[in-house]
Design a protein around this motif. Sequence first.
Motif, PDB file in Angstrom:
ATOM      1  N   ILE B  34     -23.824   4.660 -10.989  1.00  0.00           N
ATOM      2  CA  ILE B  34     -23.750   5.375 -12.557  1.00  0.00           C
ATOM      3  C   ILE B  34     -24.531   4.851 -13.330  1.00  0.00           C
ATOM      4  CG2 ILE B  34     -22.037   5.116 -14.361  1.00  0.00           C
ATOM      5  CD1 ILE B  34     -19.628   4.804 -12.372  1.00  0.00           C
ATOM      6  N   ARG B  35     -25.407   5.744 -13.959  1.00  0.00           N
ATOM      7  CA  ARG B  35     -26.316   5.356 -14.825  1.00  0.00           C
ATOM      8  C   ARG B  35     -25.558   5.456 -16.368  1.00  0.00           C
ATOM      9  NH1 ARG B  35     -31.401   4.901 -13.828  1.00  0.00           N
ATOM     10  NH2 ARG B  35     -31.022   3.373 -15.298  1.00  0.00           N
ATOM     11  N   CYS B  36     -26.303   4.419 -17.091  1.00  0.00           N
ATOM     12  CA  CYS B  36     -25.542   4.348 -18.492  1.00  0.00           C
ATOM     13  C   CYS B  36     -26.768   4.803 -19.498  1.00  0.00           C
ATOM     14  CB  CYS B  36     -25.110   3.025 -18.846  1.00  0.00           C
ATOM     15  SG  CYS B  36     -23.530   2.639 -17.903  1.00  0.00           S
ATOM     16  N   LEU B  37     -26.210   5.378 -20.589  1.00  0.00           N
ATOM     17  CA  LEU B  37     -27.258   5.946 -21.705  1.00  0.00           C
ATOM     18  C   LEU B  37     -26.529   5.389 -22.891  1.00  0.00           C
ATOM     19  CD1 LEU B  37     -29.645   7.645 -22.572  1.00  0.00           C
ATOM     20  CD2 LEU B  37     -27.912   9.734 -22.667  1.00  0.00           C
ATOM     21  N   VAL B  38     -27.203   4.631 -23.366  1.00  0.00           N
ATOM     22  CA  VAL B  38     -26.643   3.846 -24.351  1.00  0.00           C
ATOM     23  C   VAL B  38     -27.076   4.185 -25.879  1.00  0.00           C
ATOM     24  CG1 VAL B  38     -27.151   1.498 -25.686  1.00  0.00           C
ATOM     25  CG2 VAL B  38     -26.282   1.552 -23.175  1.00  0.00           C
ATOM     26  N   LEU B  39     -26.298   4.218 -26.682  1.00  0.00           N
ATOM     27  CA  LEU B  39     -26.638   4.577 -28.414  1.00  0.00           C
ATOM     28  C   LEU B  39     -26.679   3.289 -29.101  1.00  0.00           C
ATOM     29  CD1 LEU B  39     -27.257   6.524 -30.665  1.00  0.00           C
ATOM     30  CD2 LEU B  39     -24.826   7.151 -30.620  1.00  0.00           C
ATOM     31  N   GLU B  40     -27.703   2.628 -29.541  1.00  0.00           N
ATOM     32  CA  GLU B  40     -27.526   1.518 -30.234  1.00  0.00           C
ATOM     33  C   GLU B  40     -28.857   1.525 -31.294  1.00  0.00           C
ATOM     34  OE1 GLU B  40     -26.229  -1.808 -29.709  1.00  0.00           O
ATOM     35  OE2 GLU B  40     -27.517  -1.712 -31.819  1.00  0.00           O
ATOM     36  N   PRO B  41     -27.933   1.067 -32.545  1.00  0.00           N
ATOM     37  CA  PRO B  41     -28.883   1.556 -33.792  1.00  0.00           C
ATOM     38  C   PRO B  41     -29.773   0.135 -33.985  1.00  0.00           C
ATOM     39  CG  PRO B  41     -26.670   1.343 -34.297  1.00  0.00           C
ATOM     40  CD  PRO B  41     -26.645   1.356 -32.751  1.00  0.00           C
ATOM     41  N   ALA B  42     -29.329  -0.860 -33.508  1.00  0.00           N
ATOM     42  CA  ALA B  42     -30.219  -2.232 -33.773  1.00  0.00           C
ATOM     43  C   ALA B  42     -31.524  -2.146 -32.932  1.00  0.00           C
ATOM     44  CB  ALA B  42     -29.497  -3.585 -33.256  1.00  0.00           C
ATOM     45  N   ALA B  43     -32.536  -2.880 -33.480  1.00  0.00           N
ATOM     46  CA  ALA B  43     -33.911  -2.443 -32.692  1.00  0.00           C
ATOM     47  C   ALA B  43     -33.909  -3.030 -31.247  1.00  0.00           C
ATOM     48  CB  ALA B  43     -34.989  -3.242 -33.656  1.00  0.00           C
ATOM     49  N   HIS B  44     -33.111  -3.683 -31.085  1.00  0.00           N
ATOM     50  CA  HIS B  44     -32.985  -4.534 -29.935  1.00  0.00           C
ATOM     51  C   HIS B  44     -31.913  -4.278 -28.913  1.00  0.00           C
ATOM     52  CE1 HIS B  44     -34.018  -7.125 -26.301  1.00  0.00           C
ATOM     53  NE2 HIS B  44     -32.934  -7.750 -26.674  1.00  0.00           N
ATOM     54  N   ALA B  45     -31.844  -3.885 -27.862  1.00  0.00           N
ATOM     55  CA  ALA B  45     -30.561  -3.725 -27.005  1.00  0.00           C
ATOM     56  C   ALA B  45     -30.513  -4.294 -25.767  1.00  0.00           C
ATOM     57  CB  ALA B  45     -30.325  -2.021 -26.700  1.00  0.00           C
ATOM     58  N   PRO B  46     -29.762  -5.331 -25.670  1.00  0.00           N
ATOM     59  CA  PRO B  46     -29.669  -5.930 -24.431  1.00  0.00           C
ATOM     60  C   PRO B  46     -29.365  -5.210 -23.242  1.00  0.00           C
ATOM     61  CG  PRO B  46     -28.499  -7.388 -26.158  1.00  0.00           C
ATOM     62  CD  PRO B  46     -28.880  -5.994 -26.681  1.00  0.00           C
ATOM     63  N   ALA B  47     -28.586  -4.033 -23.415  1.00  0.00           N
ATOM     64  CA  ALA B  47     -28.128  -3.358 -22.431  1.00  0.00           C
ATOM     65  C   ALA B  47     -29.374  -2.576 -21.742  1.00  0.00           C
ATOM     66  CB  ALA B  47     -27.296  -2.225 -22.825  1.00  0.00           C
ATOM     67  N   GLY B  48     -30.553  -2.494 -22.529  1.00  0.00           N
ATOM     68  CA  GLY B  48     -31.573  -1.849 -22.165  1.00  0.00           C
ATOM     69  C   GLY B  48     -32.425  -2.541 -20.846  1.00  0.00           C
ATOM     70  N   ALA B  49     -31.880  -3.627 -20.581  1.00  0.00           N
ATOM     71  CA  ALA B  49     -32.319  -4.104 -19.245  1.00  0.00           C
ATOM     72  C   ALA B  49     -31.945  -3.266 -17.937  1.00  0.00           C
ATOM     73  CB  ALA B  49     -32.074  -5.438 -18.917  1.00  0.00           C
ATOM     74  N   ALA B  50     -30.905  -2.664 -18.268  1.00  0.00           N
ATOM     75  CA  ALA B  50     -30.374  -1.832 -16.739  1.00  0.00           C
ATOM     76  C   ALA B  50     -29.785  -0.326 -17.426  1.00  0.00           C
ATOM     77  CB  ALA B  50     -29.168  -2.392 -16.178  1.00  0.00           C
TER      78      ALA B  50
END
Lengths: 378, 378
Positions: B34-50
Amino acid sequence: MTPLRPVPAPVTVGILGGGQLGRMLALAGVPLGIRCLVLEPAAHAPAGAAAEVLPAPYDDRGALEELARRCSVVTIEVEHVPVESLAWLADRLPVHPSPEVVAVGQDRLAEKRRLARLGIPTAPWADAGELEHGFPAGTILKLSTGGFDGRGQARLEPSASGAEVAAALEALGGSAVAEEVVAFDRELSIVAARSPVGEMAVYPVVENRHADGILRESIAPAPGLSPSLQDEAVRLVVDLMDELGHVGVMALELFEVDGALLANELAPRVHNSGHWTIEGAVTSQFEQHLRAICGLPLGDTGIRGPAAMMNVIGTEAEPGDVLAVPGAHLHRYGKEPRPHRKIGHITVVGADERQRVERLATVRAVVGRAEVRPASSP
Amino acid sequence: MTPLRPVPAPVTVGILGGGQLGRMLALAGVPLGIRCLVLEPAAHAPAGAAAEVLPAPYDDRGALEELARRCSVVTIEVEHVPVESLAWLADRLPVHPSPEVVAVGQDRLAEKRRLARLGIPTAPWADAGELEHGFPAGTILKLSTGGFDGRGQARLEPSASGAEVAAALEALGGSAVAEEVVAFDRELSIVAARSPVGEMAVYPVVENRHADGILRESIAPAPGLSPSLQDEAVRLVVDLMDELGHVGVMALELFEVDGALLANELAPRVHNSGHWTIEGAVTSQFEQHLRAICGLPLGDTGIRGPAAMMNVIGTEAEPGDVLAVPGAHLHRYGKEPRPHRKIGHITVVGADERQRVERLATVRAVVGRAEVRPASSP
């Protein structure tokens, strides 16, 4: 009030190879604050799910320079990377395992010689290039470098002539080791780790079941293993890591023969027979390897319960079927299915041995695989 | 020979929010394919690691369209996302939790009313806008929407006049619920999951210790909890999920008062008090949530041993110190340290209660935190 501490610097680990081992290393790194940067020549890198990928050949100077510039330490997830690349990197930053250890692991002849020098027992072997004629039934030629998962092997008839041996060698396409096939009772392996300061952590010995030269199942801990053989296996892998000055995880494959152990081969990296540790042990082999190469304290290798790991080979298992098995953990590698290709694995952990056996049987049924019996052929 | 099966289609899960909860969801998804696609307004997203990150506001039409086009299902990791965005998505693909449930969770007044309608006991409360004067000592105003981790709250003196209440409301900046502070014995929570077909999986009740309105420690299972209160908590959360038609993980925060339970608040998502499940339970709450929203069978919620989770708040713990504690698991979120900010957590699992207590004490000492005692103030 918590005293103010400096923020620990982010650590980037370079990995040569971006397959499933790199993927599981990268996943283990994220919670520790360790980011992985993967060098992978293939178009698709399973490790890319949790790591940044440099798509380039292993000897690409620009990519190696980027690894050297951005990483704190470099490791491997496949053994068959150019030792020259590792040596170039090792002049610039720590590389674990060292190029020397990787070179030994890449070359069956060098490996056999090293094991012999350390007094670690193996099946009888010889340099196939030096064979005359007349050798024990079931002698097998194994390509010295490059063969794996049952590839790069040829069986010799006892009656084979020197010319036939030469022809077999020619067909294999390189130097080879001639090994006497021993009638082993079962195949075992032991996975362990060593830190830069010589701290050791060793997982219990596991039993491995192969078919067609490919690992199918690992049972952890190996059922009914005598404490003396467990101790002996620990001694062998600890001696080996110490002698080689190895840093990181190492796996040693073994044969159990009449209550004694023979070393088969070593892998200076995380190993398929250690995948059960993700759920079955307190610290997974992947976290352990990262801890070791980053100079962090090693983790607890104690088990959470009797575990079994089954490789998913060639064809995907249906996730819903697997996840319906109580206590089953699915690991898909994001690889295209292809015959004989490892594309995932499934781990079960039981409260006790009986439950482990039951759960593994259920997983086998769900995936449509027969039980693999131990067979006395490597 | 394994029968040929179609390759299970890759699943992409959209997540509104890319913080640590999104990060742990994404990490849990990778092995399941399962791949995740994250919508995040902040400049940095911890979820971006995976996970892949769409850096855009929650109401960015282009980003929402991309989520709708690429995902099989959408979920949230923060409650305070625009319900309108969820509703827009829900017209196009499954959204779990539903916009209706998220709306309830966002609004303390709506939540209190819903709990009351279900007959779930809470501390006495009122709509602060309808307060006259004269109320019990220790009445607290909580902003109806937007406040969390102790922010958006004001304490009222019993002698406060209507004008003073109005001034306090004005200062909070929105409608608020007035809650009577109950002298609870301790704070508890229960985390559970419900699948689209109504399958339920419930974790044991845990004890939570807060300071300054921020969760510091969760102890799982809650020590010494009576079986009847465990059963009662299960009944409450199961009723709640069923009534709301919720799909995914839900957490219900509770007070234990004189051997009875009062509901405090609900969170229709993975929850800080469930982080211990990564190592402490057979199936983590993150995998469980993904299983639920993807229509996969729910996983075993059994525990591996008594566990404790400690949040790392404001200042990073030194990884080497934490990892030296036997059986300690470190989770760093990749966030910039900032006072009162959750930037990681540490979980210990013991073979028994005694070992859990010992290990937690060691972690506290290493991180430089005093023990947090249960306090009768929310």
